[in-house]
Design a protein around this motif. Structure first.
Motif, PDB file in Angstrom:
ATOM      1  N   ARG A  80       4.368  29.946 -53.126  1.00  0.00           N
ATOM      2  CA  ARG A  80       4.436  30.714 -52.089  1.00  0.00           C
ATOM      3  C   ARG A  80       4.712  29.725 -50.720  1.00  0.00           C
ATOM      4  O   ARG A  80       5.758  30.114 -49.952  1.00  0.00           O
ATOM      5  N   LYS A  81       4.288  28.563 -50.777  1.00  0.00           N
ATOM      6  CA  LYS A  81       4.512  27.652 -49.902  1.00  0.00           C
ATOM      7  C   LYS A  81       6.038  27.419 -49.956  1.00  0.00           C
ATOM      8  O   LYS A  81       6.724  26.992 -48.914  1.00  0.00           O
ATOM      9  N   ALA A  82       6.279  26.896 -51.000  1.00  0.00           N
ATOM     10  CA  ALA A  82       7.868  26.730 -51.447  1.00  0.00           C
ATOM     11  C   ALA A  82       8.564  27.737 -50.714  1.00  0.00           C
ATOM     12  O   ALA A  82       9.721  27.346 -50.247  1.00  0.00           O
ATOM     13  N   PHE A  83       8.311  29.025 -51.141  1.00  0.00           N
ATOM     14  CA  PHE A  83       9.103  30.049 -50.708  1.00  0.00           C
ATOM     15  C   PHE A  83       9.322  30.093 -49.188  1.00  0.00           C
ATOM     16  O   PHE A  83      10.275  30.291 -48.495  1.00  0.00           O
ATOM     17  N   VAL A  84       8.254  29.934 -48.412  1.00  0.00           N
ATOM     18  CA  VAL A  84       7.994  30.075 -47.011  1.00  0.00           C
ATOM     19  C   VAL A  84       8.909  28.793 -46.394  1.00  0.00           C
ATOM     20  O   VAL A  84       9.439  29.002 -45.514  1.00  0.00           O
ATOM     21  N   ASP A  85       8.789  27.588 -47.077  1.00  0.00           N
ATOM     22  CA  ASP A  85       9.512  26.259 -46.644  1.00  0.00           C
ATOM     23  C   ASP A  85      10.901  26.862 -46.639  1.00  0.00           C
ATOM     24  O   ASP A  85      11.619  26.420 -45.826  1.00  0.00           O
ATOM     25  N   GLU A  86      11.322  27.497 -47.544  1.00  0.00           N
ATOM     26  CA  GLU A  86      12.945  27.689 -47.815  1.00  0.00           C
ATOM     27  C   GLU A  86      13.301  28.749 -46.752  1.00  0.00           C
ATOM     28  O   GLU A  86      14.512  28.504 -46.101  1.00  0.00           O
ATOM     29  N   LEU A  87      12.318  29.706 -46.729  1.00  0.00           N
ATOM     30  CA  LEU A  87      12.774  30.594 -45.490  1.00  0.00           C
ATOM     31  C   LEU A  87      12.830  30.253 -44.178  1.00  0.00           C
ATOM     32  O   LEU A  87      13.529  30.411 -43.381  1.00  0.00           O
ATOM     33  N   THR A  88      11.805  29.328 -43.924  1.00  0.00           N
ATOM     34  CA  THR A  88      11.742  28.580 -42.647  1.00  0.00           C
ATOM     35  C   THR A  88      12.854  27.605 -42.425  1.00  0.00           C
ATOM     36  O   THR A  88      13.448  27.818 -41.315  1.00  0.00           O
ATOM     37  N   MET A  89      13.377  27.065 -43.294  1.00  0.00           N
ATOM     38  CA  MET A  89      14.475  26.089 -43.267  1.00  0.00           C
ATOM     39  C   MET A  89      15.757  26.988 -42.889  1.00  0.00           C
ATOM     40  O   MET A  89      16.795  26.522 -42.187  1.00  0.00           O
ATOM     41  N   ALA A  90      15.786  28.093 -43.308  1.00  0.00           N
ATOM     42  CA  ALA A  90      17.227  28.850 -43.274  1.00  0.00           C
ATOM     43  C   ALA A  90      16.991  29.617 -42.057  1.00  0.00           C
ATOM     44  O   ALA A  90      17.692  30.220 -41.758  1.00  0.00           O
ATOM     45  N   ASP A  91      15.818  29.651 -41.440  1.00  0.00           N
ATOM     46  CA  ASP A  91      15.523  30.036 -40.008  1.00  0.00           C
ATOM     47  C   ASP A  91      15.658  31.681 -40.046  1.00  0.00           C
ATOM     48  O   ASP A  91      16.008  32.427 -39.251  1.00  0.00           O
ATOM     49  N   VAL A  92      14.910  32.282 -41.061  1.00  0.00           N
ATOM     50  CA  VAL A  92      14.848  33.672 -41.300  1.00  0.00           C
ATOM     51  C   VAL A  92      13.280  34.024 -41.656  1.00  0.00           C
ATOM     52  O   VAL A  92      13.023  35.241 -41.803  1.00  0.00           O
ATOM     53  N   TYR A  93      12.336  33.181 -41.461  1.00  0.00           N
ATOM     54  CA  TYR A  93      10.922  33.172 -41.693  1.00  0.00           C
ATOM     55  C   TYR A  93      10.506  33.682 -40.318  1.00  0.00           C
ATOM     56  O   TYR A  93      10.582  33.207 -39.356  1.00  0.00           O
ATOM     57  N   ASN A  94       9.424  34.991 -40.361  1.00  0.00           N
ATOM     58  CA  ASN A  94       9.189  35.608 -39.087  1.00  0.00           C
ATOM     59  C   ASN A  94       7.810  35.959 -39.483  1.00  0.00           C
ATOM     60  O   ASN A  94       7.880  37.062 -40.156  1.00  0.00           O
ATOM     61  N   ALA A  95       6.738  35.342 -39.009  1.00  0.00           N
ATOM     62  CA  ALA A  95       5.440  36.007 -39.246  1.00  0.00           C
ATOM     63  C   ALA A  95       5.037  37.495 -38.779  1.00  0.00           C
ATOM     64  O   ALA A  95       4.255  38.188 -39.068  1.00  0.00           O
ATOM     65  N   ASP A  96       5.971  37.761 -37.922  1.00  0.00           N
ATOM     66  CA  ASP A  96       5.819  39.231 -37.102  1.00  0.00           C
ATOM     67  C   ASP A  96       6.914  40.120 -37.742  1.00  0.00           C
ATOM     68  O   ASP A  96       7.164  41.155 -36.955  1.00  0.00           O
ATOM     69  N   ALA A  97       7.555  39.679 -38.765  1.00  0.00           N
ATOM     70  CA  ALA A  97       8.777  40.721 -39.172  1.00  0.00           C
ATOM     71  C   ALA A  97       8.415  41.937 -39.841  1.00  0.00           C
ATOM     72  O   ALA A  97       7.094  42.160 -40.108  1.00  0.00           O
ATOM     73  N   PRO A  98       9.062  43.076 -39.520  1.00  0.00           N
ATOM     74  CA  PRO A  98       8.544  44.067 -40.030  1.00  0.00           C
ATOM     75  C   PRO A  98       8.508  44.382 -41.402  1.00  0.00           C
ATOM     76  O   PRO A  98       7.754  45.480 -42.128  1.00  0.00           O
ATOM     77  N   VAL A  99       9.091  43.526 -42.063  1.00  0.00           N
ATOM     78  CA  VAL A  99       9.033  43.574 -43.637  1.00  0.00           C
ATOM     79  C   VAL A  99       8.420  42.209 -44.199  1.00  0.00           C
ATOM     80  O   VAL A  99       8.600  41.142 -43.760  1.00  0.00           O
ATOM     81  N   THR A 100       7.323  42.433 -45.391  1.00  0.00           N
ATOM     82  CA  THR A 100       6.608  41.588 -45.678  1.00  0.00           C
ATOM     83  C   THR A 100       6.512  41.448 -47.203  1.00  0.00           C
ATOM     84  O   THR A 100       6.711  42.438 -48.045  1.00  0.00           O
ATOM     85  N   LEU A 101       6.964  40.320 -47.926  1.00  0.00           N
ATOM     86  CA  LEU A 101       7.396  40.110 -49.155  1.00  0.00           C
ATOM     87  C   LEU A 101       5.884  39.628 -49.705  1.00  0.00           C
ATOM     88  O   LEU A 101       5.523  38.481 -49.271  1.00  0.00           O
ATOM     89  N   THR A 102       5.366  39.983 -50.836  1.00  0.00           N
ATOM     90  CA  THR A 102       4.283  39.424 -51.560  1.00  0.00           C
ATOM     91  C   THR A 102       4.825  39.058 -53.234  1.00  0.00           C
ATOM     92  O   THR A 102       5.540  39.412 -53.340  1.00  0.00           O
ATOM     93  N   GLY A 103       3.932  38.165 -53.648  1.00  0.00           N
ATOM     94  CA  GLY A 103       4.349  37.546 -55.040  1.00  0.00           C
ATOM     95  C   GLY A 103       3.261  37.616 -55.877  1.00  0.00           C
ATOM     96  O   GLY A 103       2.398  37.781 -55.613  1.00  0.00           O
ATOM     97  N   THR A 104       3.724  38.160 -57.259  1.00  0.00           N
ATOM     98  CA  THR A 104       2.722  38.129 -58.363  1.00  0.00           C
ATOM     99  C   THR A 104       3.336  37.176 -59.470  1.00  0.00           C
ATOM    100  O   THR A 104       4.449  37.537 -59.875  1.00  0.00           O
TER     101      THR A 104
END
Length: 180
Positions: free
Chosen positions: A80-104
């Motif tokens: 999860r942290k790796a995924f967030v890091d990738e999204l953050t570096m690409a400047d597409v992560y937003n904690a207030d975004a209308p769409v949330t991805l979860t993982g199993t």
């Protein structure tokens, strides 16, 4: 005589203790960031990642010692942290975004003998879409336990980079991030 036996026992315990093999902290993949930057209008939040199996922070390697994630995170927490890091570096992560991805995390295991990590993951979107990916990452191993377990620990990070790459390069990934 009793003192000698006690001293020998203490020395043997110290010498025969198992090793711990730590996974490196995650480093973002240039390829993954580049792919994510090309997703038009992406605005993505990341929720919780869980595991089908009982969550674990280590997996025993050949009885030599455990392979442990950094900072005592669970394997799904590490991903999860790796995924967030990738999204953050690409400047597409937003904690207030209308769409949330979860993982199993469907499964995670390795073979230090043949040199492979096998990771199965399902990513679900709050918009109802989902994708499942499987990464089987091969690496050079060794007959010698210490070396093989160390190489196995070092191979988890690139295995997770490839796993995330398979998620973000999946032809259905744009469907996951469409507004609900």
């Amino acid at each position: 005589m009793l003192k000698k036996l006690s001293l020998i026992s203490i020395v043997l315990l110290g010498v025969s203790g198992c090793s711990t093999y730590s996974v490196n902290r995650y480093a973002v993949s240039v390829d993954n960031v580049s792919t994510l930057k090309n997703v038009a209008g992406a605005n993505i939040n990341v929720g919780e990642f869980d595991s089908v199996e009982q969550s674990k922070t280590s997996i025993m390697c050949r009885g030599v010692g455990p392979i442990k994630t950094p900072d005592g995170k669970t394997f799904e927490g590490f991903i999860r942290k790796a995924f967030v890091d990738e999204l953050t570096m690409a400047d597409v992560y937003n904690a207030d975004a209308p769409v949330t991805l979860t993982g199993t995390l469907e499964s995670i295991d390795f073979s230090s003998a043949s040199g492979s990590w096998d990771i199965a993951m399902t990513i679900k979107s709050s918009n109802g879409e989902s994708i499942s990916v499987l990464e089987s990452y091969s690496f050079t191993s060794s007959f010698y336990g210490e070396t093989a377990c160390n190489q196995t620990a070092q191979a988890l990070m690139p295995a997770v980079q490839n796993l995330i790459g398979k998620i973000v390069q999946n032809s259905h990934f744009p469907n996951l991030i469409k507004g609900a």
